[in-house]
Design an enzyme around this catalytic site. Structure first.
Site, mmCIF file in Angstrom:
data_model
loop_
_atom_site.group_PDB
_atom_site.id
_atom_site.type_symbol
_atom_site.label_atom_id
_atom_site.label_comp_id
_atom_site.label_asym_id
_atom_site.label_seq_id
_atom_site.Cartn_x
_atom_site.Cartn_y
_atom_site.Cartn_z
ATOM 1 N N HIS A 37 40.223 47.865 39.897
ATOM 2 C CA HIS A 37 40.200 47.055 40.934
ATOM 3 C C HIS A 37 40.239 45.582 39.961
ATOM 4 O O HIS A 37 40.766 44.305 40.356
ATOM 5 C CB HIS A 37 38.753 46.668 41.864
ATOM 6 N N ASP A 150 47.298 53.769 44.592
ATOM 7 C CA ASP A 150 47.528 54.177 45.915
ATOM 8 C C ASP A 150 49.091 53.719 46.123
ATOM 9 O O ASP A 150 49.383 52.977 46.776
ATOM 10 C CB ASP A 150 46.813 53.673 46.817
HETATM 11 P P1 AMP Z 1 40.092 50.862 46.888
HETATM 12 O O1 AMP Z 1 38.706 50.169 46.830
HETATM 13 O O2 AMP Z 1 40.019 52.398 46.611
HETATM 14 O O3 AMP Z 1 40.598 50.798 48.400
HETATM 15 O O4 AMP Z 1 41.188 50.382 46.130
HETATM 16 C C1 AMP Z 1 41.544 48.778 46.184
HETATM 17 C C2 AMP Z 1 42.484 48.489 45.293
HETATM 18 O O5 AMP Z 1 42.417 48.711 44.268
HETATM 19 C C3 AMP Z 1 43.959 49.289 46.176
HETATM 20 O O6 AMP Z 1 45.072 48.578 46.104
HETATM 21 C C4 AMP Z 1 43.975 50.398 44.885
HETATM 22 O O7 AMP Z 1 45.436 50.830 44.454
HETATM 23 C C5 AMP Z 1 43.383 49.437 43.523
HETATM 24 N N1 AMP Z 1 42.985 50.529 42.745
HETATM 25 C C6 AMP Z 1 42.052 51.401 42.911
HETATM 26 N N2 AMP Z 1 41.872 52.115 41.737
HETATM 27 C C7 AMP Z 1 43.033 51.683 40.905
HETATM 28 C C8 AMP Z 1 43.382 52.007 39.329
HETATM 29 N N3 AMP Z 1 42.731 53.066 38.616
HETATM 30 N N4 AMP Z 1 44.329 51.167 38.725
HETATM 31 C C9 AMP Z 1 45.123 50.321 39.701
HETATM 32 N N5 AMP Z 1 44.779 49.653 40.684
HETATM 33 C C10 AMP Z 1 43.687 50.709 41.328
#
Ligand code: AMP
Length: 279
Positions: A37, A150
């Site tokens: 994030h 994602d």
């Molecule tokens: P989430 O909180 O899981 O909904 O993720 C929020 C954003 O962070 C989304 O755009 C995810 O794709 C991105 N994100 C989550 N994990 C990663 C990671 N390991 N590397 C890059 N972006 C990430």
């Protein structure tokens, strides 16, 4: 940095920034933040004057038997991580702020969402598109940042913005991994030490598949068989899917002759993890 809980407060703050002619970025998250994030926030900060981060575990993207209730939450920790990387505003609404009692309008898509994660999680992308659209209407950012972690979501959001003529640039950012290769995820906290070790089969399979394609392998099934064999060698791992699809329409490909997404979802014990490569 401000932490606010209402749509009205976000709108008032962004309005003031706009009066000063400042550019605004949005980073949508479900919180329990990690380096993945933070990489989006750093990219947002580098390309814009002001950065808004939403921290919202969105109920409409979870199926009835999924982990909405147990999804990890820690707003204080999230807020201090955001502050450290120079975020200007954290928006943390209650579900009732985002979905009033007679809420009934959704953003849905006929293509791109039926395969990969959309197959196992049939209402997931309708929830994602709806909440992201709402956040776009609330914040009205110039740019929004999403992770390639994602990958289907990133392609779906880009498609949605084009379909709906949203005047927002969607910026994709690379996957951030742990030192041993595991893609960072808030859901990694569910893993026991033994499962954490077993979870390495995802990134191992991704790296092996990516190497084969980079070396010139064009037969998608050969790449996928090699990847499946790596995952199946781990007794704690159960494949949900491992697929090679076109980046354009998320339909399976047999021959790799254009931009592809090779994506997987794998259960490690009860925890469903995803990983991918795009080439
Ligand atoms: P989430 O909180 O899981 O909904 O993720 C929020 C954003 O962070 C989304 O755009 C995810 O794709 C991105 N994100 C989550 N994990 C990663 C990671 N390991 N590397 C890059 N972006 C990430």
């Amino acid at each position: 940095m401000q932490v606010v809980h209402t749509i009205k407060e976000v709108r008032e703050t962004v309005k003031e920034w706009r009066k000063e002619g400042l550019s605004v970025a949005l980073v949508p998250t479900m919180g329990y933040l990690h380096e993945g994030h933070l990489s989006l926030m750093k990219a947002a900060k580098a390309g814009n004057d002001k950065v808004v981060v939403s921290v919202f575990v969105n109920p409409t993207q979870f199926g009835p038997n999924e982990d909405f209730e147990s999804y990890p939450r820690d707003l204080d920790r999230d807020a201090s991580l955001c502050e450290n990387v120079g975020v200007d505003l954290v928006f943390n609404p209650e579900p009732s702020e985002m979905y009033h009692d007679d809420f009934s309008s959704f953003v849905d898509m006929n293509t791109l969402t039926g395969n990969l994660c959309g197959k196992t999680r049939p209402i997931h992308f309708r929830g994602v598109c709806t909440v992201v659209s709402k956040l776009f209407h609330i914040v009205k950012p110039d740019r929004a940042y999403f992770g390639q972690k994602d990958a289907q979501q990133l392609l779906v959001i880009k498609h949605m913005v084009e379909d709906l003529n949203e005047d927002i640039e969607i910026v994709g950012c690379p996957i951030v991994r742990e030192e041993d290769g595991l893609a960072k995820s808030s859901r990694n906290t569910y893993l026991s030490p033994e499962e954490r070790q077993a979870a390495l089969v995802l990134s191992k399979a991704v790296f092996a598949g990516e190497k084969l394609v980079k070396e010139g392998e064009k037969d998608a099934n050969k790449v996928l068989s090699e990847m499946r064999a790596i995952i199946e060698s781990e007794p704690l791992a159960k494949i949900d899917y491992v697929q090679m699809v076109s980046q354009k329409n998320i339909e399976d490909v047999e021959v790799i002759d254009g931009p592809v997404l090779c994506a997987m979802a794998v259960y490690i014990g009860k925890t469903r993890l995803i990983d991918n490569f795009m080439i």
